[in-house]
Design an enzyme around this catalytic site. Structure first.
Site, short mmCIF file in Angstrom:
data_model
loop_
_atom_site.label_atom_id
_atom_site.label_comp_id
_atom_site.label_asym_id
_atom_site.label_seq_id
_atom_site.Cartn_x
_atom_site.Cartn_y
_atom_site.Cartn_z
N CYS A 211 1.18 -1.36 0.02
CA CYS A 211 -0.20 -0.27 0.06
C CYS A 211 1.25 1.10 -0.13
O CYS A 211 1.77 1.32 0.66
CB CYS A 211 -0.74 -0.40 1.17
SG CYS A 211 -1.67 1.51 1.43
N CYS B 252 0.27 2.91 3.03
CA CYS B 252 0.74 2.49 4.92
C CYS B 252 1.68 1.62 4.83
O CYS B 252 2.36 1.07 5.95
CB CYS B 252 -0.20 2.12 5.50
SG CYS B 252 -1.17 0.71 5.11
N CYS C 99 -6.48 -4.05 -19.37
CA CYS C 99 -7.04 -2.70 -19.36
C CYS C 99 -6.61 -1.99 -18.68
O CYS C 99 -7.18 -0.66 -18.80
CB CYS C 99 -8.33 -3.44 -18.05
SG CYS C 99 -7.41 -3.61 -16.50
N CYS D 63 -6.82 -0.20 1.12
CA CYS D 63 -6.28 -1.45 2.20
C CYS D 63 -7.11 -2.02 3.70
O CYS D 63 -7.38 -0.72 3.63
CB CYS D 63 -5.31 -0.16 2.28
SG CYS D 63 -3.43 -1.03 3.56
N CYS E 219 -4.91 0.59 6.29
CA CYS E 219 -5.20 2.01 6.51
C CYS E 219 -7.38 2.05 5.94
O CYS E 219 -7.30 4.01 5.51
CB CYS E 219 -4.50 2.83 5.66
SG CYS E 219 -4.25 2.76 3.97
N HIS F 155 -8.42 3.76 -0.67
CA HIS F 155 -8.95 3.37 -1.59
C HIS F 155 -8.16 2.84 -3.09
O HIS F 155 -7.06 3.24 -3.45
CB HIS F 155 -9.18 4.46 -2.85
CG HIS F 155 -10.16 3.82 -4.13
ND1 HIS F 155 -11.19 2.92 -4.01
CD2 HIS F 155 -9.79 4.33 -5.25
CE1 HIS F 155 -11.65 3.32 -5.89
NE2 HIS F 155 -10.56 3.48 -6.53
N HIS G 247 -11.63 -1.62 -7.59
CA HIS G 247 -11.74 -2.58 -7.50
C HIS G 247 -11.38 -3.84 -8.12
O HIS G 247 -10.63 -4.45 -8.68
CB HIS G 247 -13.02 -1.52 -8.57
CG HIS G 247 -13.83 -0.54 -8.71
ND1 HIS G 247 -13.45 0.46 -8.74
CD2 HIS G 247 -14.58 -0.48 -8.04
CE1 HIS G 247 -13.80 1.39 -8.25
NE2 HIS G 247 -15.23 1.04 -7.77
N ASP H 20 -14.29 -11.10 -13.65
CA ASP H 20 -14.21 -11.79 -14.74
C ASP H 20 -13.23 -12.00 -15.26
O ASP H 20 -12.75 -12.26 -15.83
CB ASP H 20 -15.23 -10.81 -15.29
CG ASP H 20 -14.08 -9.91 -15.60
OD1 ASP H 20 -13.44 -9.37 -14.85
OD2 ASP H 20 -14.49 -8.84 -16.41
N ARG I 76 -10.47 -10.66 -10.32
CA ARG I 76 -9.44 -10.10 -11.33
C ARG I 76 -9.50 -8.25 -10.91
O ARG I 76 -10.70 -7.77 -10.72
CB ARG I 76 -9.67 -8.91 -12.82
CG ARG I 76 -8.98 -8.08 -13.89
CD ARG I 76 -9.71 -8.46 -15.26
NE ARG I 76 -11.43 -8.23 -14.91
CZ ARG I 76 -12.13 -6.59 -15.38
NH1 ARG I 76 -10.63 -5.66 -15.35
NH2 ARG I 76 -12.72 -6.40 -15.56
N CYS J 6 -8.25 -5.12 -10.07
CA CYS J 6 -7.73 -4.08 -10.79
C CYS J 6 -7.42 -2.35 -9.89
O CYS J 6 -8.28 -1.69 -9.83
CB CYS J 6 -9.17 -3.48 -11.77
SG CYS J 6 -8.76 -2.43 -13.35
ZN LIG Z 1 -3.10 1.47 2.98
#
Ligand SMILES: [Zn+2]
Length: 130
Positions: free
Chosen positions: A49, A52, A67, A97, A100, A103, A106, A110, A118, A120
């Site tokens: 991450c 963090c 993608c 995560c 912490c 974001h 997603h 599939d 998957r 992403c």
């Molecule tokens: Zn984190």
């Protein structure tokens, strides 16, 4: 939000992260596809991450989904929290995560590999350790 082991104020996050990292990690933004450092990246190691440093994905689970973002078919156990996301007129599963709350991207069901998953992930949300 009190459930995350690592918590910082918005001011502290802004100090630690670049403007673009803050936009993606803390404001659930999305980086432009095919722009990230780790989109095409095949070294052996662990992706952590960016906010963090918690290990999130192993390089052995990374695959090229085409993608435009780094994609994984499995996360390190317990590293990810899954949140139902109904924004933009879609029902998706957001991944953050678990340490912490930042974001990451997603996850979709599939995936082309045995796990069917998957993940992403925004390249800007992760760092890499050999
Ligand atoms: Zn984190």
């Amino acid at each position: 939000m009190s459930k995350y082991p690592i918590q910082k104020s918005e001011a502290e996050w802004k100090e630690k992260l670049t403007e673009e990292q803050y936009r993606v990690l803390r404001q659930k933004g999305t980086e432009r596809p095919f722009t990230g450092t780790y989109n095409i990246h095949t070294e052996n190691g662990t992706y952590t991450c960016m906010a963090c440093d918690t290990p999130l994905f192993k390089s052995t689970t990374k695959f090229d989904s085409g993608c435009g973002w780094p994609s994984f078919d499995e996360s390190i156990e317990g590293a990810i929290e899954y949140i139902r996301d109904t924004t933009h007129g879609m029902v998706r599963t957001e991944i953050v995560c678990a340490t912490c709350g930042s974001h990451l991207g997603h996850v979709f069901n599939d995936g082309p590999t045995a796990t069917g998953q998957r993940y992403c992930v925004n390249s800007i949300s992760i760092d890499f350790e050999k």
